[in-house]
Design an enzyme around this catalytic site. Structure first.
Site, PDB file in Angstrom:
ATOM      1  N   ARG A  43       1.266  -1.200  -0.648  1.00  6.62           N
ATOM      2  CA  ARG A  43       0.196   0.218   0.120  1.00  6.62           C
ATOM      3  C   ARG A  43       1.073   1.100   0.089  1.00  6.62           C
ATOM      4  NH1 ARG A  43      -5.087  -0.718   2.699  1.00  6.62           N
ATOM      5  NH2 ARG A  43      -5.312   1.859   4.000  1.00  6.62           N
ATOM      6  N   SER A  44       2.096   1.000   0.594  1.00  7.46           N
ATOM      7  CA  SER A  44       3.411   2.489   0.389  1.00  7.46           C
ATOM      8  C   SER A  44       3.589   2.444  -0.573  1.00  7.46           C
ATOM      9  CB  SER A  44       4.304   2.065   1.638  1.00  7.46           C
ATOM     10  OG  SER A  44       3.710   1.925   2.657  1.00  7.46           O
ATOM     11  N   ARG A  54       2.503  12.373 -10.271  1.00  4.39           N
ATOM     12  CA  ARG A  54       2.010  13.977 -10.028  1.00  4.39           C
ATOM     13  C   ARG A  54       3.343  14.600 -10.257  1.00  4.39           C
ATOM     14  NH1 ARG A  54      -2.932  13.743 -11.075  1.00  4.39           N
ATOM     15  NH2 ARG A  54      -4.003  14.602  -8.941  1.00  4.39           N
ATOM     16  N   HIS A  57       2.956  14.574 -13.935  1.00  2.32           N
ATOM     17  CA  HIS A  57       2.587  15.527 -14.897  1.00  2.32           C
ATOM     18  C   HIS A  57       3.302  17.404 -13.998  1.00  2.32           C
ATOM     19  CE1 HIS A  57      -1.187  13.858 -13.656  1.00  2.32           C
ATOM     20  NE2 HIS A  57      -0.780  12.987 -15.059  1.00  2.32           N
ATOM     21  N   SER A  83       8.305   4.159   3.041  1.00  2.00           N
ATOM     22  CA  SER A  83       7.833   2.858   3.724  1.00  2.00           C
ATOM     23  C   SER A  83       7.589   3.197   4.935  1.00  2.00           C
ATOM     24  CB  SER A  83       9.568   2.116   3.965  1.00  2.00           C
ATOM     25  OG  SER A  83       9.275   0.942   4.797  1.00  2.00           O
ATOM     26  N   SER A  85       7.905   1.299   8.129  1.00  2.00           N
ATOM     27  CA  SER A  85       9.122   1.035   9.366  1.00  2.00           C
ATOM     28  C   SER A  85       9.734   0.988   8.761  1.00  2.00           C
ATOM     29  CB  SER A  85       8.438  -1.198   8.643  1.00  2.00           C
ATOM     30  OG  SER A  85       8.675  -0.716   7.703  1.00  2.00           O
ATOM     31  N   GLY A  86      10.554   1.657   7.350  1.00  2.00           N
ATOM     32  CA  GLY A  86      11.499   1.682   7.307  1.00  2.00           C
ATOM     33  C   GLY A  86      12.124   0.252   7.422  1.00  2.00           C
ATOM     34  N   GLU A  87      11.754  -0.890   7.000  1.00  2.00           N
ATOM     35  CA  GLU A  87      12.127  -2.045   7.846  1.00  2.00           C
ATOM     36  C   GLU A  87      11.936  -3.159   6.234  1.00  2.00           C
ATOM     37  OE1 GLU A  87      14.723  -2.490   9.594  1.00  2.00           O
ATOM     38  OE2 GLU A  87      14.263  -0.973  10.680  1.00  2.00           O
ATOM     39  N   THR A  88      11.452  -2.508   5.168  1.00  2.00           N
ATOM     40  CA  THR A  88      11.019  -3.147   3.989  1.00  2.00           C
ATOM     41  C   THR A  88      12.066  -3.940   3.376  1.00  2.00           C
ATOM     42  OG1 THR A  88       8.852  -2.202   4.426  1.00  2.00           O
ATOM     43  CG2 THR A  88       9.816  -4.041   2.080  1.00  2.00           C
ATOM     44  N   ASP A 148       1.439  14.967  -1.573  1.00  2.00           N
ATOM     45  CA  ASP A 148       0.101  16.139  -2.464  1.00  2.00           C
ATOM     46  C   ASP A 148       0.418  17.821  -1.602  1.00  2.00           C
ATOM     47  OD1 ASP A 148      -1.607  14.038  -4.222  1.00  2.00           O
ATOM     48  OD2 ASP A 148      -3.580  14.031  -2.945  1.00  2.00           O
TER      49      ASP A 148
HETATM   50  O1  LIG Z   1       5.427   0.344   4.755  1.00  2.00           O
HETATM   51  P1  LIG Z   1       6.279  -0.692   4.475  1.00  2.00           P
HETATM   52  O2  LIG Z   1       6.923  -0.253   6.334  1.00  2.00           O
HETATM   53  O3  LIG Z   1       7.738  -0.275   4.164  1.00  2.00           O
HETATM   54  O4  LIG Z   1       5.849  -1.972   3.854  1.00  2.00           O
HETATM   55  C1  LIG Z   1       4.874  -2.149   2.894  1.00  2.00           C
HETATM   56  C2  LIG Z   1       3.629  -2.829   2.788  1.00  2.00           C
HETATM   57  O5  LIG Z   1       3.683  -3.827   3.613  1.00  2.00           O
HETATM   58  C3  LIG Z   1       2.929  -3.867   4.386  1.00  2.00           C
HETATM   59  O6  LIG Z   1       3.492  -3.409   5.879  1.00  2.00           O
HETATM   60  C4  LIG Z   1       1.868  -5.732   4.769  1.00  2.00           C
HETATM   61  O7  LIG Z   1       2.268  -6.701   3.430  1.00  2.00           O
HETATM   62  C5  LIG Z   1       2.146  -3.159   4.197  1.00  2.00           C
HETATM   63  O8  LIG Z   1       1.246  -2.659   5.327  1.00  2.00           O
HETATM   64  C6  LIG Z   1       2.274  -2.269   3.819  1.00  2.00           C
HETATM   65  O9  LIG Z   1       1.798  -1.784   2.142  1.00  2.00           O
END
Ligand SMILES: O=P(O)(O)OC[C@H]1O[C@](O)(CO)[C@@H](O)[C@@H]1O
Length: 173
Positions: A43-44, A54, A57, A83, A85-88, A148
């Site tokens: 979702r992020s 944008r 644009h 992100s 969490s900053g941990e992805t 935005d």
């Molecule tokens: O914003 P983050 O912590 O990088 O996470 C990315 C995605 O992973 C999730 O935390 C779990 O799938 C989602 O809620 C989010 O969209």
């Protein structure tokens, strides 16, 4: 509607807690960048996609990391990462590659002490860690509002209008 007000209330409470100096630094990074890469997961990532649209644009040179049309990176390019969490892990890996190529890193996050924040040259913190909504919802919503808000500032700085931007909008979609 009760839950709608609950969500907007949470978002409103963040407005005064986002640091203007961090916001201004990000604007400066964007304005002085060569190519701008955007990256986010889940979702992020959906929110950063909307931001990339944008920025295009606005006439800036942008691409979303992972798209087949995204080009090779160079020094003075910028990578903007969203992100909560900053941990992805995927994003950490992408940022490490970008940094090796001299790309500057900007991070939008709730976690200023995270791994990604430690790698970033510019961190904009959205203090959305505490929420009644599930998982990263508040960060994801607030990140879109922040993007935005950045667009409004860039419109002013770049002398762009809704009309001039609309002329860059995809006609084939
Ligand atoms: O914003 P983050 O912590 O990088 O996470 C990315 C995605 O992973 C999730 O935390 C779990 O799938 C989602 O809620 C989010 O969209």
């Amino acid at each position: 509607m009760k839950n709608y007000s609950l969500v907007t209330g949470e978002l409103s409470s963040l407005a005064d807690r986002i640091d203007q100096a961090e916001f201004d630094k990000l604007i400066d990074f964007i304005t002085t960048a060569g190519h701008i890469f955007l990256a986010g997961a889940g979702r992020s990532g959906q929110m950063i996609n909307a931001f990339a649209n944008r920025l295009m644009h606005l006439g800036l040179d942008v691409s979303v990391v992972g798209e087949i049309s995204s080009p090779h990176s160079h020094p003075n390019d910028l990578m903007i990462v969203g992100s909560g969490s900053g941990e992805t892990l995927r994003l950490i890996n992408q940022v490490q590659i970008a940094k090796k190529n001299g790309v500057r890193i900007a991070l939008i996050t709730t976690a200023p002490n995270s791994t990604l924040a430690g790698l970033a040259d510019c961190v904009l913190t959205i203090p959305a860690a505490s929420s009644v909504q599930p998982m990263g919802s508040l960060f994801e919503q607030a990140s879109l509002l922040t993007y935005d808000s950045i667009v409004l500032t860039l419109m002013e700085n770049l002398n762009e209008t809704s009309l001039s931007m609309k002329q860059r909008h995809a006609d084939i979609e």
